[in-house]
Design a protein around this motif. Structure first.
Motif, mmCIF file in Angstrom:
data_model
loop_
_atom_site.group_PDB
_atom_site.id
_atom_site.type_symbol
_atom_site.label_atom_id
_atom_site.label_comp_id
_atom_site.label_asym_id
_atom_site.label_seq_id
_atom_site.Cartn_x
_atom_site.Cartn_y
_atom_site.Cartn_z
ATOM 1 N N GLU A 160 15.746 -4.623 9.574
ATOM 2 C CA GLU A 160 16.706 -5.394 9.036
ATOM 3 C C GLU A 160 16.216 -6.800 8.956
ATOM 4 N N PRO A 161 15.819 -7.423 9.902
ATOM 5 C CA PRO A 161 15.329 -8.757 9.922
ATOM 6 C C PRO A 161 14.269 -8.907 8.954
ATOM 7 N N ILE A 162 13.308 -8.066 8.885
ATOM 8 C CA ILE A 162 12.028 -8.029 8.319
ATOM 9 C C ILE A 162 12.484 -7.855 6.646
ATOM 10 N N LEU A 163 13.330 -7.088 6.456
ATOM 11 C CA LEU A 163 13.669 -6.876 5.136
ATOM 12 C C LEU A 163 14.421 -8.169 4.443
ATOM 13 N N ASN A 164 15.270 -8.632 5.239
ATOM 14 C CA ASN A 164 15.814 -9.991 5.085
ATOM 15 C C ASN A 164 15.005 -11.031 4.617
ATOM 16 N N PHE A 165 13.798 -11.105 5.609
ATOM 17 C CA PHE A 165 12.847 -12.000 5.446
ATOM 18 C C PHE A 165 12.236 -11.878 4.292
ATOM 19 N N LEU A 166 11.783 -10.747 3.791
ATOM 20 C CA LEU A 166 11.131 -10.580 2.343
ATOM 21 C C LEU A 166 12.078 -10.684 1.307
ATOM 22 N N ARG A 167 13.628 -10.882 1.604
ATOM 23 C CA ARG A 167 14.340 -11.314 0.394
ATOM 24 C C ARG A 167 14.391 -12.548 0.337
ATOM 25 N N HIS A 168 14.565 -13.252 1.534
ATOM 26 C CA HIS A 168 14.726 -15.004 1.284
ATOM 27 C C HIS A 168 13.915 -15.798 2.024
ATOM 28 N N PHE A 211 3.861 -3.105 12.374
ATOM 29 C CA PHE A 211 3.477 -1.811 11.766
ATOM 30 C C PHE A 211 3.457 -1.815 10.156
ATOM 31 N N PHE A 212 4.300 -2.659 9.607
ATOM 32 C CA PHE A 212 4.222 -2.926 8.153
ATOM 33 C C PHE A 212 3.549 -4.157 7.701
ATOM 34 N N GLY A 213 2.787 -4.566 8.470
ATOM 35 C CA GLY A 213 1.617 -5.614 8.229
ATOM 36 C C GLY A 213 2.216 -6.776 7.541
ATOM 37 N N VAL A 214 3.590 -7.338 7.857
ATOM 38 C CA VAL A 214 4.147 -8.413 7.296
ATOM 39 C C VAL A 214 3.864 -9.690 8.270
ATOM 40 N N THR A 215 2.281 -10.412 7.735
ATOM 41 C CA THR A 215 1.938 -11.389 8.596
ATOM 42 C C THR A 215 2.589 -12.403 8.890
ATOM 43 N N LYS A 216 3.416 -13.169 7.909
ATOM 44 C CA LYS A 216 4.291 -14.202 8.144
ATOM 45 C C LYS A 216 5.490 -13.938 9.406
ATOM 46 N N VAL A 217 5.787 -12.893 9.182
ATOM 47 C CA VAL A 217 7.044 -12.592 10.547
ATOM 48 C C VAL A 217 6.190 -12.328 11.997
ATOM 49 N N ILE A 218 5.084 -11.904 11.894
ATOM 50 C CA ILE A 218 4.254 -11.619 13.169
ATOM 51 C C ILE A 218 4.148 -12.993 13.597
ATOM 52 N N ARG A 266 1.006 -1.283 0.090
ATOM 53 C CA ARG A 266 0.088 0.113 -0.081
ATOM 54 C C ARG A 266 0.901 1.325 -0.018
ATOM 55 N N MET A 267 2.092 1.192 0.709
ATOM 56 C CA MET A 267 2.992 2.405 0.751
ATOM 57 C C MET A 267 3.285 2.893 -0.630
ATOM 58 N N PHE A 268 3.679 1.751 -1.396
ATOM 59 C CA PHE A 268 4.007 2.113 -2.699
ATOM 60 C C PHE A 268 3.136 2.250 -3.855
ATOM 61 N N SER A 269 1.874 2.146 -3.588
ATOM 62 C CA SER A 269 0.676 2.185 -4.453
ATOM 63 C C SER A 269 0.467 3.326 -5.154
ATOM 64 N N LEU A 300 12.507 7.071 1.931
ATOM 65 C CA LEU A 300 13.140 7.030 3.106
ATOM 66 C C LEU A 300 12.343 6.677 4.303
ATOM 67 N N PHE A 301 12.698 5.868 5.156
ATOM 68 C CA PHE A 301 11.737 5.345 6.056
ATOM 69 C C PHE A 301 12.313 5.930 7.576
ATOM 70 N N ASP A 302 11.517 6.625 8.414
ATOM 71 C CA ASP A 302 11.919 6.899 9.735
ATOM 72 C C ASP A 302 11.490 5.718 10.700
ATOM 73 N N ARG A 303 12.277 4.720 10.612
ATOM 74 C CA ARG A 303 12.088 3.634 11.554
ATOM 75 C C ARG A 303 13.317 2.949 11.958
ATOM 76 N N SER A 304 13.497 1.997 12.753
ATOM 77 C CA SER A 304 14.586 1.574 13.397
ATOM 78 C C SER A 304 15.255 0.699 12.359
ATOM 79 N N PRO A 305 16.717 0.973 12.083
ATOM 80 C CA PRO A 305 17.183 -0.100 11.032
ATOM 81 C C PRO A 305 17.269 -1.244 11.650
ATOM 82 N N ASP A 306 17.623 -1.238 13.066
ATOM 83 C CA ASP A 306 17.929 -2.407 13.799
ATOM 84 C C ASP A 306 16.829 -3.448 13.606
ATOM 85 N N TYR A 307 15.555 -3.035 13.809
ATOM 86 C CA TYR A 307 14.332 -3.761 13.825
ATOM 87 C C TYR A 307 13.822 -4.002 12.429
#
Length: 157
Positions: free
Chosen positions: A33-41, A61-68, A4-7, A24-31
């Motif tokens: 990063e694992p989500i971004l890597n999950f989306l990658r692989h 926040f980002f609605g990534v259900t599988k990570v939740i 939705r953010m990029f729609s 640019l996201f004003d979010r914690s990169p530490d938190y």
């Protein structure tokens, strides 16, 4: 949320972009990063120095259900761990909330004297856990990590 953010129809999310058009996201990169890597692989890997609860909040926040789904049981385990001893009922609840594809992390848990007999405990990480006098008779311990776990007096057969 990410889609939705990029729609083009999105009018509620106004993320800044840099001179090249990168978002640019004003979010914690530490938190994040694992989500971004999950989306990658497709695997959730969290550095031990990163708080799982923070990653869970980012996933919500980002609605990534599988990570939740993977993180909720882990965060619950950490909350139980902080309170001290865990009984069989609490442990069964943790197992029940953990997907079969996830590794349950019970590092350092106090399971002193708990009856874990006849349970499917495969792939659980019991590193440095206190399993003294636990009843593990008939339990499936395939691929469990018992490194530095205290098994003094535990009944294994």
């Amino acid at each position: 949320m990410l889609a939705r953010m990029f729609s083009e129809e999105n009018t509620s999310w106004h993320s800044a972009t840099d001179s090249r058009g990168a978002y640019l996201f004003d979010r914690s990169p530490d938190y994040f990063e694992p989500i971004l890597n999950f989306l990658r692989h497709g695997r959730l890997i969290i550095n031990p120095t990163v708080n799982s609860e923070g990653v869970l909040e980012e996933a919500k926040f980002f609605g990534v259900t599988k990570v939740i789904e993977q993180l909720e049981p882990i965060v619950e385990v950490h909350k139980l761990d902080a309170s001290g001893h865990i009984n069989r009922k609490e442990f069964l609840n943790m197992i029940g909330r953990t997907s079969s594809s996830s590794t349950l992390r019970c590092q350092g848990f106090n399971l002193y004297g708990v009856d874990l007999s006849n349970l499917d405990l495969q792939n659980i990480n019991f590193k440095k856990a206190d399993l003294q006098y636990c009843i593990l008779k008939g339990a499936n311990l395939t691929n469990c990590s018992l490194e530095y776990a205290n098994l003094e007096g535990a009944i294994l057969d």
